[in-house]
Design a protein around this motif. Structure first.
Motif, PDB file in Angstrom:
ATOM      1  N   ASN A  76      -4.056  -7.555  -2.374  1.00  0.00           N
ATOM      2  CA  ASN A  76      -5.218  -8.443  -2.452  1.00  0.00           C
ATOM      3  C   ASN A  76      -4.911  -9.803  -1.829  1.00  0.00           C
ATOM      4  OD1 ASN A  76      -7.877  -9.059  -3.155  1.00  0.00           O
ATOM      5  ND2 ASN A  76      -7.287  -9.875  -5.153  1.00  0.00           N
ATOM      6  N   GLY A 101      -7.362  -5.093  -5.925  1.00  0.00           N
ATOM      7  CA  GLY A 101      -7.796  -5.164  -4.532  1.00  0.00           C
ATOM      8  C   GLY A 101      -6.965  -4.257  -3.654  1.00  0.00           C
ATOM      9  N   LYS A 102      -7.189  -4.351  -2.360  1.00  0.00           N
ATOM     10  CA  LYS A 102      -6.522  -3.489  -1.387  1.00  0.00           C
ATOM     11  C   LYS A 102      -5.055  -3.881  -1.200  1.00  0.00           C
ATOM     12  CE  LYS A 102     -10.176  -1.073   0.021  1.00  0.00           C
ATOM     13  NZ  LYS A 102     -11.093  -1.431  -1.062  1.00  0.00           N
ATOM     14  N   ASP A 117      -8.565   0.530  -4.005  1.00  0.00           N
ATOM     15  CA  ASP A 117      -7.984  -0.674  -4.591  1.00  0.00           C
ATOM     16  C   ASP A 117      -6.817  -0.335  -5.510  1.00  0.00           C
ATOM     17  OD1 ASP A 117      -9.918  -2.106  -3.311  1.00  0.00           O
ATOM     18  OD2 ASP A 117     -10.975  -2.752  -5.119  1.00  0.00           O
ATOM     19  N   THR A 375     -16.369 -10.082  -7.940  1.00  0.00           N
ATOM     20  CA  THR A 375     -15.812 -10.126  -6.592  1.00  0.00           C
ATOM     21  C   THR A 375     -16.794 -10.837  -5.658  1.00  0.00           C
ATOM     22  OG1 THR A 375     -16.794  -8.001  -5.988  1.00  0.00           O
ATOM     23  CG2 THR A 375     -14.588  -7.967  -6.984  1.00  0.00           C
TER      24      THR A 375
END
Length: 429
Positions: A76, A101-102, A117, A375
């Motif tokens: 993230n 997150g990624k 994620d 988000t």
């Protein structure tokens, strides 16, 4: 004839040059390879799928460098430490405060992101407060508060607390040492030296780039200023509950609840009972910036100058753009509940506190006994608490709160929450 001959020679040179090239790399020859990172990086999977800071994660894919330092891994957007590397697998440690997150891997000019994620699990701890009502300074585990509602941080990592029913502004160092910045504990109105100053139910706080602390004094209907050396003054308001624009003591507020500061030093105040947002310049000029709220309480501002408001009485999070246009970002005015999901599906119960991090995520102190996250694309989730009122530290899903209200973030991504009825300041990282 001469022109035709020269064209033939040129074409032969181009053809020979092409034969000596491999892709976009250098001319092929003994001992020569493509430059590092020329192959595309690809992430195919990672395991485990989630966990707290310090969790070891194995990322599987291709195109990685066997030199650990050449793989830049982030969760993230927060850099992770690479523990081992092969061409097809990286083992890394999840960094603190990454948030869900990624996962991304960058090698040279090639970058890849995970398809799903990573489910980051926040850890909740107590920064200060022993749970009993009172007024005690000292180490965090022995300090006491009485209904701490507002919280803010400075660039040095200090945390400031609007200790409402103690009528004081408290300061907590990064090491957890609690002291009194201003207020003598007696309800009233008095400017001057911090140790002698008086407040009436301070509720919200903001800190500017110079280290000045601004106080939304809900009971006193004023905006107060505390310099770094502890001198208290009144920026706007005269103590009367009313709705008047003007300069300094000409202006009137009715339960100013919280403050946000823009890059120019202007203050934006949630004026609760007046159901609007007021703007206060550094010279104390007060105007009305936006209206049409139920009971605006928490306020935050992003880097672009958009304002986000926790509208407690309307059960929604609102957004105010540069033109002063107000819209609903998440929640529903028609329904009080506790639901995660996209903004139009999500539901809140009297959201009171709001803060924003450098990646544009919003954090909400929700009276559902939960800390919620929104988000940048408007999806709401719960990162701590679960709707059950109690006091428990630990992993976010297992933690418990009792009226989480004021909320703030610091430059490292830690989240601080005023747990009002538990008389504590909680920390999420």
């Amino acid at each position: 004839m001469r022109i035709t001959f020269l064209w033939v020679i040129a074409l032969l040179c181009v053809a020979l040059s092409s034969c000596n090239k491999t892709g976009n790399g250098p001319a092929a020859g003994a001992g020569q390879t493509q430059p590092p990172g020329a192959a595309s990086v690809l992430i195919t999977s990672f395991a485990p799928s989630g966990g707290p800071a310090g969790t070891q994660v194995t990322i599987t894919g291709s195109g990685f460098s066997i030199n650990m330092a050449e793989n830049e891994v982030s969760f993230n957007g927060v850099r992770a430490v690479v523990l081992s590397a092969t061409a097809t697998a990286l083992t890394v440690t999840v960094p603190a405060t990454a948030g869900p997150g990624k996962i991304s891997v960058k090698r040279d000019i090639s970058t890849a992101s995970s398809a799903t994620d990573f489910n980051y699990v926040y850890h909740v701890s107590t920064l200060a407060g022993d749970g009993a009502r009172g007024m005690t300074n000292g180490p965090g585990n022995t300090a006491r508060f009485y209904e701490p509602y507002g919280v803010a941080t400075d660039a040095a990592g200090n945390v400031y607390v609007a200790d409402a029913s103690n009528n004081m502004i408290r300061k907590i160092t990064p090491a957890g040492l609690v002291s009194t910045l201003a207020g003598n504990g007696t309800i009233g109105y008095k400017d001057g030296d911090g140790a002698m100053a008086q407040f009436n139910y301070p509720h919200g706080l903001a800190v500017d780039a110079a280290g000045n602390v601004f106080v939304a004094e809900a009971g006193g209907n004023m905006i107060r200023k505390i310099t770094p050396d502890g001198i208290v003054s009144t920026l706007a308001g005269n103590g009367n509950a009313g709705f008047v624009n003007g300069t300094g003591a000409q202006a009137e507020f009715n339960f100013p609840a919280d403050i946000a500061i823009d890059a120019a030093g202007n203050l934006f105040v949630t004026d609760g009972n007046n159901k609007c947002i007021r703007k206060v310049t550094q010279t104390g000029v007060v105007t009305t910036y936006a209206a049409g709220f139920g009971f605006p309480e928490g306020i935050a501002m992003d880097a672009a100058g958009n304002i986000f408001v926790a509208d407690a009485a309307s059960f929604v999070i609102r957004k105010v753009n540069h033109a002063g246009m107000v819209s609903i970002l998440a929640g529903s005015e028609a329904e009080l509940n506790y639901v995660n999901g996209p903004g139009n599906v999500a539901r809140f119960h009297n959201p009171e506190g709001i803060a924003i991090d450098k990646r544009g995520n919003l954090y909400i102190g929700d009276l559902n006994a939960a800390v919620r996250r929104i988000t940048p694309d408007g999806v709401v989730s719960t990162i701590a608490g679960n709707g059950t009122t109690d006091f428990i530290d630990g992993p976010g899903p297992d933690s418990r709160f009792h009226e989480p209200s004021g909320i703030a973030t610091d430059t490292n991504g830690s989240i601080f929450v005023c747990d009002v009825i538990n008389q504590r300041i909680r920390k999420l990282q």
